[in-house]
Scaffold this motif. Structure first.
Motif, PDB file in Angstrom:
ATOM      1  N   ASP A 152       0.831  -1.205   0.000  1.00  0.00           N
ATOM      2  CA  ASP A 152       0.000   0.000   0.000  1.00  0.00           C
ATOM      3  C   ASP A 152       0.863   1.251   0.000  1.00  0.00           C
ATOM      4  O   ASP A 152       2.048   1.208   0.314  1.00  0.00           O
ATOM      5  N   TYR A 208       0.262   5.673   1.112  1.00  0.00           N
ATOM      6  CA  TYR A 208      -0.634   6.595   1.800  1.00  0.00           C
ATOM      7  C   TYR A 208      -0.211   8.026   1.544  1.00  0.00           C
ATOM      8  O   TYR A 208       0.973   8.351   1.582  1.00  0.00           O
ATOM      9  N   GLY A 213      -5.459   6.165   1.705  1.00  0.00           N
ATOM     10  CA  GLY A 213      -4.675   4.997   1.343  1.00  0.00           C
ATOM     11  C   GLY A 213      -5.101   4.367   0.030  1.00  0.00           C
ATOM     12  O   GLY A 213      -6.280   4.418  -0.344  1.00  0.00           O
ATOM     13  N   PRO A 258      -3.875   0.858  -2.751  1.00  0.00           N
ATOM     14  CA  PRO A 258      -2.944  -0.251  -3.002  1.00  0.00           C
ATOM     15  C   PRO A 258      -1.752   0.279  -3.792  1.00  0.00           C
ATOM     16  O   PRO A 258      -1.894   1.200  -4.610  1.00  0.00           O
ATOM     17  N   ARG A 259      -0.603  -0.264  -3.544  1.00  0.00           N
ATOM     18  CA  ARG A 259       0.618   0.251  -4.187  1.00  0.00           C
ATOM     19  C   ARG A 259       0.516   0.212  -5.715  1.00  0.00           C
ATOM     20  O   ARG A 259       1.024   1.094  -6.407  1.00  0.00           O
TER      21      ARG A 259
END
Length: 165
Positions: free
Chosen positions: A37, A39, A63, A65-66
């Motif tokens: 993740d 943020y 946030g 997901p990466r």
């Protein structure tokens, strides 16, 4: 998920960047990432110091997901900043087509909305939304969001940070 404190990050999280949040004076944008993740953590002087999230500061966290970083860069650079002749959206379309807007990235429902009025200066920019994560401070909001301006992306370095993720 709880608010992350940038000076005491949990194991597996690291501070990627600290940028001036160019949309408002005296605000800072932190980008924190883990393996899965990332943020956006926006901090500003507390309106009511006795209720501050951190000493003297109000903190807002969004946030994603990466994997959403690459999706955001592609959508912004190739759909929203390009003209229709260059393959972008037609002029006057301030949101992505349905197949991009509601795209699930790593199982999360994300949206990018073009805005002509973000920040104190009412600049062009975007609202980045995650409909799969509830707001951490306001329980009546069942999504997380953050405004980013074109200037923050280009001049402030946020686009380069997203590309590095």
């Amino acid at each position: 998920m709880q608010l992350l404190h940038t000076d005491k990050l949990p194991a597996g999280h690291r501070l990627i960047a600290k940028l001036d949040y160019l949309l408002f004076k005296n605000q800072t944008l932190y980008i924190v990432a883990s393996d899965t993740d990332f943020y956006f953590i926006k901090k500003k002087p507390a309106m009511f110091p006795e209720d501050a999230d951190e000493p003297g500061l109000d903190v807002f966290q969004t946030g994603f997901p990466r994997a959403a970083a690459a999706w955001m860069v592609d959508a912004i650079e190739n759909k929203l900043w390009k003209s229709a002749a260059e393959g972008g959206l037609p002029s006057g379309s301030y949101h992505l087509k349905k197949d991009v807007v509601d795209e699930d990235v790593a199982g999360e429902n994300l949206k990018i909305r073009r805005s002509m009025h973000v920040g104190a200066e009412q600049e062009k920019g975007f609202v980045l939304l995650n409909f799969s994560r509830p707001h951490l401070q306001f329980t009546e909001k069942n999504f997380q969001e953050i405004d980013v301006s074109d200037r923050l992306l280009r001049e402030g370095g946020l686009l380069d940070v997203l590309k590095s993720l």
